[in-house]
Scaffold this motif. Structure first.
Motif, PDB file in Angstrom:
ATOM      1  N   ASP A 185       0.679  -1.221  -0.119  1.00  0.00           N
ATOM      2  CA  ASP A 185      -0.105  -0.188   0.320  1.00  0.00           C
ATOM      3  C   ASP A 185       0.337   1.413   0.031  1.00  0.00           C
ATOM      4  N   ARG A 186       2.171   1.343  -0.304  1.00  0.00           N
ATOM      5  CA  ARG A 186       3.563   2.403  -0.811  1.00  0.00           C
ATOM      6  C   ARG A 186       3.335   3.305   0.948  1.00  0.00           C
ATOM      7  N   ASP A 187       2.845   3.301   2.030  1.00  0.00           N
ATOM      8  CA  ASP A 187       3.024   3.843   3.039  1.00  0.00           C
ATOM      9  C   ASP A 187       4.323   3.821   3.916  1.00  0.00           C
ATOM     10  N   GLY A 188       5.459   2.094   3.416  1.00  0.00           N
ATOM     11  CA  GLY A 188       6.992   1.762   3.617  1.00  0.00           C
ATOM     12  C   GLY A 188       6.635   1.032   5.028  1.00  0.00           C
ATOM     13  N   ASN A 189       5.384   0.687   4.931  1.00  0.00           N
ATOM     14  CA  ASN A 189       5.451  -0.559   6.360  1.00  0.00           C
ATOM     15  C   ASN A 189       5.232  -1.960   5.463  1.00  0.00           C
ATOM     16  N   GLU A 190       5.873  -2.443   5.717  1.00  0.00           N
ATOM     17  CA  GLU A 190       6.054  -4.156   5.597  1.00  0.00           C
ATOM     18  C   GLU A 190       4.731  -4.425   5.170  1.00  0.00           C
ATOM     19  N   ASP A 191       3.946  -5.302   4.791  1.00  0.00           N
ATOM     20  CA  ASP A 191       3.287  -6.077   4.269  1.00  0.00           C
ATOM     21  C   ASP A 191       3.233  -7.633   4.221  1.00  0.00           C
ATOM     22  N   LEU A 192       1.592  -8.232   4.551  1.00  0.00           N
ATOM     23  CA  LEU A 192       2.049 -10.241   4.479  1.00  0.00           C
ATOM     24  C   LEU A 192       0.651 -10.786   4.034  1.00  0.00           C
ATOM     25  N   LEU A 193       0.928 -10.575   2.559  1.00  0.00           N
ATOM     26  CA  LEU A 193       0.202 -11.139   1.335  1.00  0.00           C
ATOM     27  C   LEU A 193       0.308 -12.642   2.014  1.00  0.00           C
ATOM     28  N   LEU A 210      -7.171 -15.517  -0.026  1.00  0.00           N
ATOM     29  CA  LEU A 210      -5.834 -14.589   0.080  1.00  0.00           C
ATOM     30  C   LEU A 210      -6.083 -13.484   0.997  1.00  0.00           C
ATOM     31  N   VAL A 211      -4.957 -13.009   2.060  1.00  0.00           N
ATOM     32  CA  VAL A 211      -5.281 -12.070   2.575  1.00  0.00           C
ATOM     33  C   VAL A 211      -4.135 -10.939   2.661  1.00  0.00           C
ATOM     34  N   GLN A 212      -4.102  -9.862   2.777  1.00  0.00           N
ATOM     35  CA  GLN A 212      -2.793  -8.819   2.954  1.00  0.00           C
ATOM     36  C   GLN A 212      -3.334  -8.610   4.566  1.00  0.00           C
ATOM     37  N   LEU A 213      -1.857  -8.045   5.485  1.00  0.00           N
ATOM     38  CA  LEU A 213      -2.161  -7.887   6.358  1.00  0.00           C
ATOM     39  C   LEU A 213      -0.793  -6.187   6.499  1.00  0.00           C
ATOM     40  N   SER A 214      -1.449  -6.281   7.205  1.00  0.00           N
ATOM     41  CA  SER A 214      -0.748  -4.486   7.722  1.00  0.00           C
ATOM     42  C   SER A 214      -0.942  -4.256   9.470  1.00  0.00           C
ATOM     43  N   GLY A 220       1.224  -1.238  17.513  1.00  0.00           N
ATOM     44  CA  GLY A 220      -0.420  -0.951  16.525  1.00  0.00           C
ATOM     45  C   GLY A 220      -1.024  -2.690  16.328  1.00  0.00           C
ATOM     46  N   PRO A 221      -2.462  -2.745  15.951  1.00  0.00           N
ATOM     47  CA  PRO A 221      -3.234  -4.038  15.732  1.00  0.00           C
ATOM     48  C   PRO A 221      -3.112  -4.538  14.102  1.00  0.00           C
ATOM     49  N   ILE A 222      -3.129  -5.201  14.151  1.00  0.00           N
ATOM     50  CA  ILE A 222      -3.128  -6.238  12.783  1.00  0.00           C
ATOM     51  C   ILE A 222      -3.964  -6.399  12.170  1.00  0.00           C
ATOM     52  N   LEU A 223      -3.960  -5.807  11.052  1.00  0.00           N
ATOM     53  CA  LEU A 223      -5.065  -5.139   9.984  1.00  0.00           C
ATOM     54  C   LEU A 223      -5.341  -6.082   8.731  1.00  0.00           C
ATOM     55  N   VAL A 224      -6.604  -7.041   8.597  1.00  0.00           N
ATOM     56  CA  VAL A 224      -6.498  -7.240   7.126  1.00  0.00           C
ATOM     57  C   VAL A 224      -7.237  -5.901   6.210  1.00  0.00           C
ATOM     58  N   SER A 225      -6.162  -5.935   5.627  1.00  0.00           N
ATOM     59  CA  SER A 225      -5.905  -4.496   4.425  1.00  0.00           C
ATOM     60  C   SER A 225      -6.753  -4.183   2.853  1.00  0.00           C
ATOM     61  N   TRP A 226      -6.135  -5.532   3.032  1.00  0.00           N
ATOM     62  CA  TRP A 226      -7.041  -6.398   1.276  1.00  0.00           C
ATOM     63  C   TRP A 226      -7.275  -7.792   1.524  1.00  0.00           C
ATOM     64  N   ARG A 227      -8.119  -8.487   0.701  1.00  0.00           N
ATOM     65  CA  ARG A 227      -8.858  -9.510   0.704  1.00  0.00           C
ATOM     66  C   ARG A 227      -9.257  -9.730  -1.198  1.00  0.00           C
TER      67      ARG A 227
END
Length: 229
Positions: A185-193, A210-214, A220-227
């Motif tokens: 998501d281009r915010d500098g933080n690593e995301d997991l797919l 398939l879900v994306q975790l941010s 901070g909390p772990i969020l599902v930012s995309w699926r």
């Protein structure tokens, strides 16, 4: 000379103790990674292969005979109804793998990460309960504040191939795999797919998602930012 050596050793020791006490050394950032071993049928390397040039060697039975797939574009352009019902789950899995490769290709290198280097049973247990497959008939989003482990009877965790974690409960089995890690998501933080392989224990049901975790801060909390849809 001996005195100098002792002063140097003492200085290095003090520096090491100071760093350990203050935590000033930043953890190394995992490189952008794609889990090629978890993509059955992928026959080109990642990297340097990307979505548009990745080569597949995979066959499924279609209504009109055997269907051979040599690229993710062919998967993307195939109607799932063309696959016989007994192999639709495999088609869905192949679709999720190709989608993961597409997102990996579009991702960036992260500058910081708040995720562990690999999955563990304890980490998976703390994920939001929304990190599961959508098999219909359930309100997944209502579980966003609930840990995945909560209210799961018979929960057992074990390691699975390709860095995965297998979870067994009274009703189902799920395997969690990191398919890609990058800044999606281009915010500098690593995301997991994360790919989720689900199977009913008391039936023949199978599903894949398939879900994306941010995660944007250490506490901070772990969020599902995309699926996947």
């Amino acid at each position: 000379m001996i005195g100098f050596q002792w002063r140097l050793i003492l200085a290095l020791t003090i520096f090491s103790l100071t760093v350990a006490a203050t935590g000033q050394v930043k953890p190394s950032i995992p490189q952008r990674m794609f889990n090629q071993q978890a993509f059955v049928g992928l026959i080109s390397d990642v990297p340097p292969a990307v979505y548009a040039t990745a080569k597949l060697d995979y066959e499924l039975d279609g209504a009109d005979g055997v269907m051979h797939f040599s690229s993710c574009q062919e998967i993307e352009n195939t109607d799932g109804k063309a696959i016989i019902e007994s192999q639709y789950g495999l088609f869905r899995l192949l679709t999720m793998n190709c989608l993961a490769l597409r997102r990996h290709t579009e991702g960036l290198d992260a500058t910081r990460s708040y995720f562990p280097l690999q999955l563990s049973g304890s980490f998976v247990a703390t994920l939001p309960a929304t990190v599961t497959v959508d098999i219909g008939g359930q309100n997944i989003e209502s579980k966003a504040e609930t840990p995945l482990r909560a209210a799961q009877k018979g929960w057992r965790a074990s390691r699975a191939p390709h860095g995965g974690i297998k979870i067994i409960t009274e009703g189902d089995e799920r395997t969690y795999l990191i398919m890609s890690r990058a800044d999606f998501d281009r915010d500098g933080n690593e995301d997991l797919l994360i790919r989720i392989d689900w199977a009913a224990r008391n039936g023949s049901g199978r599903a894949f998602d398939l879900v994306q975790l941010s995660k944007t801060s250490a506490n901070g909390p772990i969020l599902v930012s995309w699926r996947a849809h």
